[in-house]
Enzyme design. Sequence first.
Site, short mmCIF file in Angstrom:
data_model
loop_
_atom_site.label_atom_id
_atom_site.label_comp_id
_atom_site.label_asym_id
_atom_site.label_seq_id
_atom_site.Cartn_x
_atom_site.Cartn_y
_atom_site.Cartn_z
N TYR A 95 0.81 -1.17 -0.04
CA TYR A 95 -0.15 -0.03 0.03
C TYR A 95 0.96 1.23 0.07
O TYR A 95 1.76 1.22 0.66
CB TYR A 95 -1.09 0.06 1.29
N TRP A 147 1.31 5.71 -1.61
CA TRP A 147 1.05 6.79 -2.71
C TRP A 147 1.97 6.94 -3.59
O TRP A 147 1.56 7.55 -4.73
CB TRP A 147 0.92 8.02 -1.87
N1 LIG Z 1 -0.40 18.49 2.70
C1 LIG Z 1 -0.88 16.99 2.73
N2 LIG Z 1 -2.28 16.77 2.04
C2 LIG Z 1 -2.93 15.70 2.45
C3 LIG Z 1 -1.98 14.52 2.79
C4 LIG Z 1 -0.88 14.94 3.30
O1 LIG Z 1 -0.11 13.88 3.68
N3 LIG Z 1 -0.24 16.21 3.41
N4 LIG Z 1 -2.48 13.35 2.65
C5 LIG Z 1 -3.63 13.32 1.80
C6 LIG Z 1 -4.38 11.70 2.03
S1 LIG Z 1 -3.69 10.43 1.64
C7 LIG Z 1 -5.54 12.00 2.40
S2 LIG Z 1 -6.35 10.35 3.04
C8 LIG Z 1 -6.22 13.12 3.11
C9 LIG Z 1 -6.90 12.74 4.48
O2 LIG Z 1 -7.81 13.87 4.84
P1 LIG Z 1 -8.35 14.12 6.23
O3 LIG Z 1 -8.63 12.58 6.80
O4 LIG Z 1 -9.44 15.23 6.13
O5 LIG Z 1 -7.15 14.46 7.06
P2 LIG Z 1 -6.63 14.56 8.21
O6 LIG Z 1 -5.63 15.72 8.45
O7 LIG Z 1 -6.19 13.34 9.27
O8 LIG Z 1 -8.10 15.13 9.14
C10 LIG Z 1 -8.51 16.32 8.89
C11 LIG Z 1 -8.92 17.06 10.43
O9 LIG Z 1 -9.85 16.26 11.11
C12 LIG Z 1 -9.89 16.57 12.41
N5 LIG Z 1 -10.10 15.55 13.16
C13 LIG Z 1 -9.42 14.39 13.53
N6 LIG Z 1 -10.30 13.55 14.29
C14 LIG Z 1 -11.37 13.96 14.42
C15 LIG Z 1 -12.61 13.79 15.20
O10 LIG Z 1 -12.74 12.76 15.96
N7 LIG Z 1 -13.72 14.52 15.08
C16 LIG Z 1 -13.38 15.73 14.17
N8 LIG Z 1 -14.79 16.50 14.08
N9 LIG Z 1 -12.33 16.09 13.60
C17 LIG Z 1 -11.32 15.19 13.62
C18 LIG Z 1 -8.02 16.82 12.48
O11 LIG Z 1 -8.48 18.08 13.41
C19 LIG Z 1 -7.45 17.05 11.11
O12 LIG Z 1 -7.04 18.20 11.10
O13 LIG Z 1 -5.30 14.24 2.99
C20 LIG Z 1 -4.60 14.38 1.78
N10 LIG Z 1 -4.12 15.47 1.91
N1 LIG Z 2 -1.17 7.98 12.46
C1 LIG Z 2 -1.36 8.22 11.46
N2 LIG Z 2 -1.07 7.29 10.26
C2 LIG Z 2 -1.58 7.46 9.12
C3 LIG Z 2 -2.50 8.54 8.74
C4 LIG Z 2 -3.02 9.23 9.75
O1 LIG Z 2 -3.98 10.32 9.53
N3 LIG Z 2 -2.63 9.18 11.17
N4 LIG Z 2 -3.00 8.56 7.54
C5 LIG Z 2 -2.96 7.36 6.89
C6 LIG Z 2 -3.31 7.54 5.21
S1 LIG Z 2 -4.63 8.48 4.99
C7 LIG Z 2 -2.44 7.26 4.29
S2 LIG Z 2 -2.85 7.36 2.52
C8 LIG Z 2 -1.12 6.64 4.51
C9 LIG Z 2 0.18 7.04 3.66
O2 LIG Z 2 1.12 6.18 3.67
P1 LIG Z 2 2.09 5.87 2.63
O3 LIG Z 2 1.37 6.27 1.05
O4 LIG Z 2 2.68 4.68 2.55
O5 LIG Z 2 3.14 7.10 2.80
P2 LIG Z 2 4.31 7.80 1.79
O6 LIG Z 2 5.00 8.30 2.63
O7 LIG Z 2 3.42 8.75 0.56
O8 LIG Z 2 5.17 6.37 0.88
C10 LIG Z 2 5.39 6.50 -0.22
C11 LIG Z 2 6.78 5.73 -0.34
O9 LIG Z 2 6.77 5.52 -1.86
C12 LIG Z 2 8.15 6.12 -2.14
N5 LIG Z 2 8.16 6.43 -3.35
C13 LIG Z 2 7.76 7.73 -4.14
N6 LIG Z 2 8.00 7.64 -5.35
C14 LIG Z 2 8.26 6.28 -5.67
C15 LIG Z 2 8.58 5.68 -6.99
O10 LIG Z 2 8.41 6.12 -8.17
N7 LIG Z 2 8.86 4.34 -6.97
C16 LIG Z 2 8.98 3.69 -5.68
N8 LIG Z 2 9.27 2.31 -5.59
N9 LIG Z 2 8.75 4.41 -4.58
C17 LIG Z 2 8.53 5.59 -4.63
C18 LIG Z 2 8.38 7.31 -1.28
O11 LIG Z 2 9.77 7.55 -0.99
C19 LIG Z 2 7.64 6.80 0.20
O12 LIG Z 2 8.73 5.87 0.64
O13 LIG Z 2 -0.58 7.09 5.96
C20 LIG Z 2 -1.61 6.59 6.89
N10 LIG Z 2 -1.16 6.77 8.12
MO LIG Z 3 -4.70 8.87 2.79
#
Ligand SMILES: Nc1nc2c(c(=O)[nH]1)N[C@H]1C(S)=C(S)[C@@H](COP(=O)(O)OP(=O)(O)OC[C@H]3O[C@@H](n4cnc5c(=O)[nH]c(N)nc54)[C@H](O)[C@@H]3O)O[C@H]1N2
Ligand SMILES: Nc1nc2c(c(=O)[nH]1)N[C@H]1C(S)=C(S)[C@@H](COP(=O)(O)OP(=O)(O)OC[C@H]3O[C@@H](n4cnc5c(=O)[nH]c(N)nc54)[C@H](O)[C@@H]3O)O[C@H]1N2
Ligand SMILES: [Mo]
Length: 755
Positions: free
Chosen positions: A114, A116
Amino acid sequence: MSDRRDLPLTSFHWGTYRVEARDGEVVALHPFEEDPDPSPIGQGYVGVLNGPDRITAPMVRKSWLEGGPGTGGHLRGKEDFVEVSWDEAERLVAKELRRVIDAHGNESIFAGSYGWASAGRFHHAQGHLKRFLNLLGGFTKSVNTYSLAAGEVILPHVLGGAEFIYGATSWQSIVSDCDLMVAFGGLPLKNAAIGQGGVGAHRTGPALLEAKAAGVDFINISPLRSDVPEALEADWLAPRPSTDAALMIGLAHVLLSEDLADRAFLDRYTVGFDKFAAYLTGKSDGVAKTAEWAADICDLPADTIRTLARRMAKGRTMISVAWSLTRQDHGERPFWLGTVLAAMLGQIGLPGGGIGFGYGATNTVGLERPSPRFQALPQGRNKVKTFIPVARITELLENPGGSFDYNGKTHTYPDTRLVWWAGGNPFHHHQDLNRLRRAWARPETVIVNDWCWNALAQHADIVLPCTTPLERDDINLSPRDPYLVMMDRSVPPAGQARDDYDIFRGIVQHLGIEEKYTEGRDAGEWIRWLYDASRQSAARAKVDLPPFDELRAKGWHKLPAPEKPHIMLEDFRADPEAHKLRTPSGKIEIFSERIAGFGYHDCPGHPIWVDPAEWLGCAKESQLQLISNQPKNKLHSQLDQGRLSQADRIAGYEPALLHPTDAAARGISQHDIIRVFNSRGACLCAAVLSDDIRQGVIQISTGAWLDVKDDTGLCQQGNPNVLCLDKGTSKLGQGPIAHSCLVEIELAGSDRSPE
Ligand SMILES: Nc1nc2c(c(=O)[nH]1)N[C@H]1C(S)=C(S)[C@@H](COP(=O)(O)OP(=O)(O)OC[C@H]3O[C@@H](n4cnc5c(=O)[nH]c(N)nc54)[C@H](O)[C@@H]3O)O[C@H]1N2
Ligand SMILES: Nc1nc2c(c(=O)[nH]1)N[C@H]1C(S)=C(S)[C@@H](COP(=O)(O)OP(=O)(O)OC[C@H]3O[C@@H](n4cnc5c(=O)[nH]c(N)nc54)[C@H](O)[C@@H]3O)O[C@H]1N2
Ligand SMILES: [Mo]
């Protein structure tokens, strides 16, 4: 500098840039001229491609190389690596794959992998890994995402499909028709920087300002004030985290008891409201779910809940439920209950009203765009049937032969001998990382493709160094973004790094399946093939794309915006018979007979309040609830080593946001270095005091690279996942529950090492 428009373009999940390179080094990333609200995240690339964290040659962990598969698994993450040639790495991998498949079968290869990875249609790491392993008979996969697994599982039961997550009513419709946007989990602009697969122009920030100017009011329901941009002047309600389900139930009770529910809508478009109503009134369990009942759980005044319910019923209301709310214990409930509330308001399918899943979570939600189907790299067929719900990785490794429940069925974990990760970082994304580290010692071999020495690469046996998008040609062809972008290589690959495609191409030569893997095409030919096939399928959907060479000459192309604003479930509302939902009843299922049939004790067929495993309602006085949300300065763990992310560190430590009252009670002052801990682990952070966080809550962004030096489980770098609980949301979705986590804090002592 002459005209920046002459510079090569490239796309990332966080935006499109023009790349300025000199002497083989990237010196600047300039925002794409079409982007009204560019993200700075790309700047993190400057200086890292040839930096100290770059992997420049294939590497094998020392004792694995000397002793073979299964040697020194407990040394993963601690031991040195030995550089080998590509030829030797390929031979080692090919031989090990043959051994594992012959001795244990393809099920024993876990390549759920899994993550991104990077944007770009062709160089998608997982796509290549899966295509490659399918040619060898397949692998154990993972299902659903860390983002919103629980949501992906519940929505098909409630609305008949998970596609509604990306099928939200468009911003245009909100701007023109919405009165009130009630955002559970906020509308965090920091998150809208991202769009999976690539972003041409950032739309969410400007759209929110247009909505504000058009008179839309906003309510931010979140532990963080900053989850709705200041300019929107939102009312801020901060219930205890992980209690939104109770708040929604309380709101529903007010609508019901004050006769504000739209009975005609409920009768025509939903099933099972009577059973849910019996739960609300207490007829079914003796407890009326009044505003007072909810107020007790959420720690909000009952009057606030009543006022909010009345306000929602007064005009056109859009409910947004953030994806974060699925990443909490029983994370299936918020999407379901949000839908129930929207159904009670009777506005589903109307312009500017109803429900949307995660406005602001990414740039894609609410974005106006046509949705032609684009061609993906063909992945063949995976003959192996074993799988895990994505966040059950540690249990898979701990418990071969054990069983797990998922969405109504019971399944068995296979016996994992080989783990292969390409394009994701479990040492970023998974919870309870110290437990994962222990389980990770068990497989005989771990292979990783990555470009930088993050904790995942450090925990591998064989490390295969890959390129970044800046070092290869590709095309940004995302079904979720209107911009098509030619991604041009700006600099040569660092050291011996190879494209993932070429990494697998090297290995297949030793397995006798090269022709099947490449189909005779090199990367450039595949890119053209993918584009031409996409162009044809777009034409069938009446979307014209320019010929490949024309696109290449111009560099980018924008698909026209649809003429009419998109309104989710508009067809269903207009004619529920002709546009039945794909639920068993064809309607919105407030009660699901199917789920009731699963016999899960915590879900009688409609959503109910169940105490989360960890929350403020069961916290000791010393405990705080940890919110580990998405970082504003990077994407997950990507580019944590870069200058943008590092610039936000305080004396080298990741910031932890604290309420001044909580800090004072523990003798902590601004910028003190603190140890955040619980029974699962600990990490070091710098305290940042602010009234913009609910009392009792601490916030640490995800993304800091795991850096545990010994067996104490202490991460020097502030990775919150050493603290989070690793447990499924429920037997339904088995999603991760990162946001339901209790911790304690204290001033850091002598365990504080870096500066
Ligand atoms: N810059 C940046 N943007 C991202 C990402 C990133 O890594 N960096 N990741 C992307 C990805 S993969 C995803 S899935 C999305 C995720 O998008 P979201 O799931 O919306 O991401 P979060 O920042 O975990 O949560 C948003 C807000 O929810 C609030 N929150 C947490 N728990 C609770 C709760 O129990 N109740 C309420 N009401 N609020 C709560 C927190 O204050 C948090 O700031 O973001 C995407 N966008
Ligand atoms: N505590 C906590 N944990 C969370 C979350 C949270 O809200 N709270 N959010 C969760 C969510 S929503 C998500 S989506 C996950 C995200 O978790 P991931 O998607 O696993 O996080 P990334 O850091 O984006 O990992 C991408 C990896 O791919 C590598 N990479 C980039 N480009 C390439 C390429 O071209 N080839 C290869 N082989 N590798 C490459 C990067 O160096 C990195 O190691 O984390 C989850 N974990
Ligand atoms: Mo995510």
